[in-house]
Design a protein around this motif. Structure first.
Motif, PDB file in Angstrom:
ATOM      1  N   PRO A 251      30.049  41.224  66.592  1.00  0.00           N
ATOM      2  CA  PRO A 251      29.270  40.359  67.190  1.00  0.00           C
ATOM      3  C   PRO A 251      30.142  39.259  68.002  1.00  0.00           C
ATOM      4  O   PRO A 251      31.427  38.976  67.607  1.00  0.00           O
ATOM      5  CB  PRO A 251      28.586  39.436  65.808  1.00  0.00           C
ATOM      6  CG  PRO A 251      28.779  40.354  64.795  1.00  0.00           C
ATOM      7  CD  PRO A 251      29.976  41.233  64.877  1.00  0.00           C
ATOM      8  N   SER A 252      29.469  38.751  68.753  1.00  0.00           N
ATOM      9  CA  SER A 252      30.206  37.441  69.758  1.00  0.00           C
ATOM     10  C   SER A 252      30.267  36.278  69.161  1.00  0.00           C
ATOM     11  O   SER A 252      29.334  35.935  67.859  1.00  0.00           O
ATOM     12  CB  SER A 252      29.710  37.359  71.004  1.00  0.00           C
ATOM     13  OG  SER A 252      28.214  37.055  71.006  1.00  0.00           O
ATOM     14  N   LYS A 253      30.818  35.244  69.519  1.00  0.00           N
ATOM     15  CA  LYS A 253      31.013  33.989  68.980  1.00  0.00           C
ATOM     16  C   LYS A 253      29.462  33.261  68.800  1.00  0.00           C
ATOM     17  O   LYS A 253      29.157  32.813  67.882  1.00  0.00           O
ATOM     18  CB  LYS A 253      31.895  32.985  69.552  1.00  0.00           C
ATOM     19  CG  LYS A 253      32.021  31.708  69.037  1.00  0.00           C
ATOM     20  CD  LYS A 253      33.061  30.728  69.888  1.00  0.00           C
ATOM     21  CE  LYS A 253      32.999  29.256  69.164  1.00  0.00           C
ATOM     22  NZ  LYS A 253      31.688  28.740  68.941  1.00  0.00           N
TER      23      LYS A 253
ATOM     24  N   LEU B 258      27.767  34.550  65.901  1.00  0.00           N
ATOM     25  CA  LEU B 258      28.045  33.934  64.805  1.00  0.00           C
ATOM     26  C   LEU B 258      27.426  32.505  64.433  1.00  0.00           C
ATOM     27  O   LEU B 258      27.275  32.019  63.500  1.00  0.00           O
ATOM     28  CB  LEU B 258      29.559  34.095  64.787  1.00  0.00           C
ATOM     29  CG  LEU B 258      30.153  35.568  64.846  1.00  0.00           C
ATOM     30  CD1 LEU B 258      31.741  35.353  64.734  1.00  0.00           C
ATOM     31  CD2 LEU B 258      29.805  36.160  63.593  1.00  0.00           C
ATOM     32  N   ASP B 259      27.458  31.702  65.602  1.00  0.00           N
ATOM     33  CA  ASP B 259      26.859  30.289  65.770  1.00  0.00           C
ATOM     34  C   ASP B 259      25.533  30.361  65.043  1.00  0.00           C
ATOM     35  O   ASP B 259      25.241  29.240  64.438  1.00  0.00           O
ATOM     36  CB  ASP B 259      27.360  29.753  66.980  1.00  0.00           C
ATOM     37  CG  ASP B 259      28.768  29.522  67.409  1.00  0.00           C
ATOM     38  OD1 ASP B 259      29.665  29.532  66.395  1.00  0.00           O
ATOM     39  OD2 ASP B 259      28.911  29.173  68.584  1.00  0.00           O
TER      40      ASP B 259
ATOM     41  N   MET C  45      25.201  29.332  61.404  1.00  0.00           N
ATOM     42  CA  MET C  45      26.181  28.335  60.622  1.00  0.00           C
ATOM     43  C   MET C  45      25.081  27.509  59.613  1.00  0.00           C
ATOM     44  O   MET C  45      25.644  26.776  58.588  1.00  0.00           O
ATOM     45  CB  MET C  45      26.743  27.428  61.590  1.00  0.00           C
ATOM     46  CG  MET C  45      27.797  27.963  62.272  1.00  0.00           C
ATOM     47  SD  MET C  45      29.229  28.838  61.050  1.00  0.00           S
ATOM     48  CE  MET C  45      29.979  27.395  60.869  1.00  0.00           C
TER      49      MET C  45
ATOM     50  N   PHE D 105      26.957  36.972  58.943  1.00  0.00           N
ATOM     51  CA  PHE D 105      28.752  36.829  59.354  1.00  0.00           C
ATOM     52  C   PHE D 105      29.274  38.089  58.750  1.00  0.00           C
ATOM     53  O   PHE D 105      29.338  38.558  57.679  1.00  0.00           O
ATOM     54  CB  PHE D 105      29.247  35.671  58.652  1.00  0.00           C
ATOM     55  CG  PHE D 105      28.845  34.502  58.737  1.00  0.00           C
ATOM     56  CD1 PHE D 105      28.923  33.933  60.162  1.00  0.00           C
ATOM     57  CD2 PHE D 105      28.230  33.425  57.872  1.00  0.00           C
ATOM     58  CE1 PHE D 105      28.559  32.765  60.649  1.00  0.00           C
ATOM     59  CE2 PHE D 105      27.678  32.348  58.190  1.00  0.00           C
ATOM     60  CZ  PHE D 105      27.768  31.818  59.568  1.00  0.00           C
TER      61      PHE D 105
ATOM     62  N   ASP E  69      38.765  33.673  65.000  1.00  0.00           N
ATOM     63  CA  ASP E  69      37.297  33.164  64.379  1.00  0.00           C
ATOM     64  C   ASP E  69      37.211  34.214  62.926  1.00  0.00           C
ATOM     65  O   ASP E  69      36.936  35.346  63.007  1.00  0.00           O
ATOM     66  CB  ASP E  69      36.208  33.663  65.297  1.00  0.00           C
ATOM     67  CG  ASP E  69      35.018  33.127  64.775  1.00  0.00           C
ATOM     68  OD1 ASP E  69      34.699  32.965  63.628  1.00  0.00           O
ATOM     69  OD2 ASP E  69      34.099  32.769  65.569  1.00  0.00           O
TER      70      ASP E  69
ATOM     71  N   ARG F 293      35.015  34.177  60.889  1.00  0.00           N
ATOM     72  CA  ARG F 293      33.656  34.720  60.581  1.00  0.00           C
ATOM     73  C   ARG F 293      33.460  36.076  60.893  1.00  0.00           C
ATOM     74  O   ARG F 293      32.539  36.645  60.393  1.00  0.00           O
ATOM     75  CB  ARG F 293      32.742  33.677  61.302  1.00  0.00           C
ATOM     76  CG  ARG F 293      32.821  32.069  61.122  1.00  0.00           C
ATOM     77  CD  ARG F 293      31.863  31.342  61.795  1.00  0.00           C
ATOM     78  NE  ARG F 293      32.162  31.619  63.232  1.00  0.00           N
ATOM     79  CZ  ARG F 293      31.737  30.809  64.303  1.00  0.00           C
ATOM     80  NH1 ARG F 293      30.362  30.185  63.986  1.00  0.00           N
ATOM     81  NH2 ARG F 293      31.922  30.987  65.438  1.00  0.00           N
ATOM     82  N   ASN F 294      34.583  36.496  61.714  1.00  0.00           N
ATOM     83  CA  ASN F 294      34.240  37.919  62.156  1.00  0.00           C
ATOM     84  C   ASN F 294      34.888  38.839  61.377  1.00  0.00           C
ATOM     85  O   ASN F 294      35.544  38.708  60.398  1.00  0.00           O
ATOM     86  CB  ASN F 294      34.484  38.024  63.915  1.00  0.00           C
ATOM     87  CG  ASN F 294      33.562  38.756  64.570  1.00  0.00           C
ATOM     88  OD1 ASN F 294      33.010  39.755  64.075  1.00  0.00           O
ATOM     89  ND2 ASN F 294      33.300  38.489  65.858  1.00  0.00           N
ATOM     90  N   TYR F 295      34.940  40.178  61.777  1.00  0.00           N
ATOM     91  CA  TYR F 295      35.327  41.251  61.077  1.00  0.00           C
ATOM     92  C   TYR F 295      37.113  41.053  61.297  1.00  0.00           C
ATOM     93  O   TYR F 295      37.317  40.628  62.020  1.00  0.00           O
ATOM     94  CB  TYR F 295      34.899  42.707  61.844  1.00  0.00           C
ATOM     95  CG  TYR F 295      33.637  43.168  61.523  1.00  0.00           C
ATOM     96  CD1 TYR F 295      33.429  43.538  60.412  1.00  0.00           C
ATOM     97  CD2 TYR F 295      32.710  43.146  62.524  1.00  0.00           C
ATOM     98  CE1 TYR F 295      31.937  44.122  60.018  1.00  0.00           C
ATOM     99  CE2 TYR F 295      31.325  43.774  62.412  1.00  0.00           C
ATOM    100  CZ  TYR F 295      31.053  44.007  60.890  1.00  0.00           C
ATOM    101  OH  TYR F 295      29.859  44.673  60.914  1.00  0.00           O
TER     102      TYR F 295
ATOM    103  N   MET G 240      36.023  33.704  55.062  1.00  0.00           N
ATOM    104  CA  MET G 240      35.301  32.391  55.245  1.00  0.00           C
ATOM    105  C   MET G 240      35.648  31.580  53.599  1.00  0.00           C
ATOM    106  O   MET G 240      36.161  30.597  53.539  1.00  0.00           O
ATOM    107  CB  MET G 240      33.778  32.346  55.574  1.00  0.00           C
ATOM    108  CG  MET G 240      33.743  32.613  56.774  1.00  0.00           C
ATOM    109  SD  MET G 240      31.767  33.061  57.397  1.00  0.00           S
ATOM    110  CE  MET G 240      31.274  31.404  57.424  1.00  0.00           C
TER     111      MET G 240
END
Lengths: 417, 417
Positions: free
Chosen positions: A39-41, A44-45, A48, A254, B62, B64-66, B286
């Motif tokens: 997934p892109s940033k 992910l946002d 939150m 996430f 990041d 939060r990602n893989y 995380m």
């Protein structure tokens, strides 16, 4: 004009033009990544707010402490509703459904399936692998020395005539499936295919289908594909124990910090719990609770996934537009327009896929390793390329897709010359 | 007066008095739990600030990602410092070190150890189990059909004469140790014992010690026990590959929602990563980041553990006081005063432990299953009782400890009559 209909002169002219475009891209010194379904940033946002949970109790139980090996009731209910089974048929898992699958195969290897001979004690164990498929499924099977047998995918799902014939071999112990928005083609199995799978009469009593529903609710368009719930059909054929379904929130909340779930019959759940009681005291119940608070119910998941779709849709459409514009009508590539999932599968002229990968790399675009969509990394036709459009920002993806298309054209011209 | 020196009349009088006290407790209809080493609510509350982390990036990545299968660098550093090894020798794990241990044994079972014959292919595999010990270690071994051999604990650690003799058997493939504040006795292995372990010359090349440092920094008093770092000593004996160490934050932050870590030689780490690359994409980064932000460094962990100690100390002291007052000088029970960890181990007159468990249950106090501290649940002397004082509030613990003591006295009187 189709490349296959061009004469040598025309091909040379085409190559000259493509070489020029390719070199222009190369000169840009790019570093673009379309290799993995990350997934892109922005995506992910979206989750939150999940981290704002502060009260980790449920029915008076402190979820911060040890215990509750099968998962907290509210979260089991959420996944039961999502998967269309009873909460008693759900086990919540670790942060990755991959581990659920690995651990299940490991269990069958060391202890067998519901009392069967451990697979480690058998002279040979085989699995059916619809191809192209997910490389990490193949990696698990290869790790345990399980022989993989390719079964071609059709637009409706795996070639069921082949599957029905192959399961007559008692050493064939299972099959990996991604039944909705399959990885990498984005194909959703038709009702008829799901029924034929549910109705299988494998020679092996311990035959198990790993139903990896990774993209269960990962639609790109308002109208998603419908997948028949295989657990609704299995009892008609007395095959209740044949399917182990998994899914996760890796691509909802996430990746790596989500939760996974497994659905299976009473017998399979009991079998898995025997192992689980030795392997852990519980998975992360605080994270389970966060997910329940964040989603509420299945409608909450659906609403959340629409936000993901809004980010994913333009990316898929952009790649598909470039494929159509650059490769359409040239007789050198075919692809499927998926309605969900994370990938676009591109089949180029036989023998050319590896060369496409090399050219892309040369121009600064990383693709999934060519061949990875087949067991043992061996695409017998050297034809399949998996495109993962989710991670790059739109402008980067725009460039990467163009470079991919030019590389495909160039590789095919080279092969024809 | 020692029970063993009482005559029949005196024992009958004693029993009458104890019966009265026991029945009074029973009439209270209590429901008290001293069965598992669970932290109390107060202890869990100590870590709630950990959940305030909002920025999940590290070095621009990041989290939060893989990805990042071995764990995030800052958290690997934290555990490397805690365990006294290099970060390259650390793998961060899932929410429970139990899974790290289970998965390691599973790997040895299916794939062997650094190229050795898989244990599943051997006619017999044995493990040494210092007793009394941790029931969940035994459960893992039993699951994999590994034969457990009891080795008595001494006040200095396992009986090393016995260990040195037993490892001459090539089918002995390993040993489980809790080297600091052992479960259940709270014994910390002396430097000499650690050295003798490090110097072992087992017949089996694939002999592995699971060094479960569960209570690595779990002191009760200001002055904790010192454990020699076995990784500092192993190279002297060319035994670098012999030890797999694990620990976790289950009893620092949140049980079930903490993180675990494994320390091992380069060769073992590479061996484990081969499997891990098939089993998962990453563990929860995380949560790793939360822990780093919360603790900062090892001094931060130490300061935090002092807060735990302040809650634990009065509970341990209360139980020990009751043991001394009620059982001291009666010749029917012995125990060790631990300086850390989660348990007090009580050895009652041979043949009486199960009866103590029954009496406690009758009076509403749940103990760890009597026998669980021995492989196969079989305490050959029927003597050992594990007391877990952490969970109950102080007033409940006060009652539970009294009931335990009365039950011990009653069981012993019954046996002597």
């Amino acid at each position: 004009m189709k490349y296959t209909e061009m004469n040598r002169e025309q091909l040379i002219a085409e190559k000259a033009e493509l070489d020029k475009r390719f070199n222009d891209y190369k000169a840009m010194g790019l570093n673009l990544d379309m290799s993995r379904g990350k997934p892109s940033k922005e995506q992910l946002d979206l989750s939150m707010d999940m981290l704002n949970d502060t009260d980790y109790t449920e029915s008076g139980i402190d979820l911060r402490n040890y215990g509750i090996i099968d998962g907290i009731p509210s979260c089991k209910k959420l996944f039961a509703d999502l998967l269309g089974v009873e909460p008693k048929n759900i086990l919540l898992g670790p942060n990755a459904s991959l581990s659920l699958m690995f651990d299940y195969i490991a269990q069958a290897y060391s202890h067998g399936v519901m009392g069967s001979t451990p697979w480690s004690k058998l002279p040979e164990v085989k699995f059916l692998c619809p191809v192209p498929g997910y490389d990490r499924h193949f990696t698990i099977l290869e790790y345990f020395g399980i022989k993989m047998i390719n079964v071609d995918m059709t637009p409706d799902g795996p070639d069921m005539d082949a599957v029905e014939a192959l399961v007559k071999d008692e050493s064939v112990k299972g099959m990996f499936c991604v039944p909705k928005y399959s990885n990498p083609q984005g194909i959703t199995y038709t009702d008829e295919v799901v029924r034929r799978i549910a109705a299988l009469k494998p020679a092996a009593e311990d035959f198990r289908i790993i139903w990896d529903n990774a993209y269960i609710i990962h639609e790109i368009y308002d109208e998603g594909d419908d997948l028949l719930n295989i657990f609704d059909v299995l009892p008609e054929y007395n095959n209740d124990d044949m399917v182990i379904e998994v899914c996760s929130t890796s691509k909802m909340t996430f990746p790596g910090a989500g939760i996974s779930a497994l659905a299976a019959s009473d017998g399979n759940i009991a079998d898995i719990l025997k192992r689980l009681n030795c392997q852990t005291i519980s998975y992360d119940k605080m994270n389970q609770h966060r997910h329940v608070k964040f989603f509420g119910d299945v409608d909450g998941i659906k609403a959340h996934m629409k936000k993901h779709a809004a980010i994913m849709k333009p990316k898929f459409e952009m790649v598909l537009r470039h494929l159509e514009n650059e490769l359409g009508g040239k007789g050198i590539a075919t692809w499927i327009e998926p309605r969900g999932g994370y990938f676009i599968s591109l089949d180029v002229m036989e023998g050319c896929a590896k060369r496409v990968g090399e050219l892309c790399k040369e121009a600064g675009v990383v693709l999934t390793n060519v061949g990875a969509t087949y067991p043992y990394g061996n695409d017998p036709k050297n034809s399949n390329i998996r495109i993962a459009p989710s991670l790059p920002p739109v402008d980067e993806l725009d460039l990467a897709a163009q470079i991919l298309c030019v590389s495909v054209r160039l590789a095919c011209v080279e092969a024809l010359l």
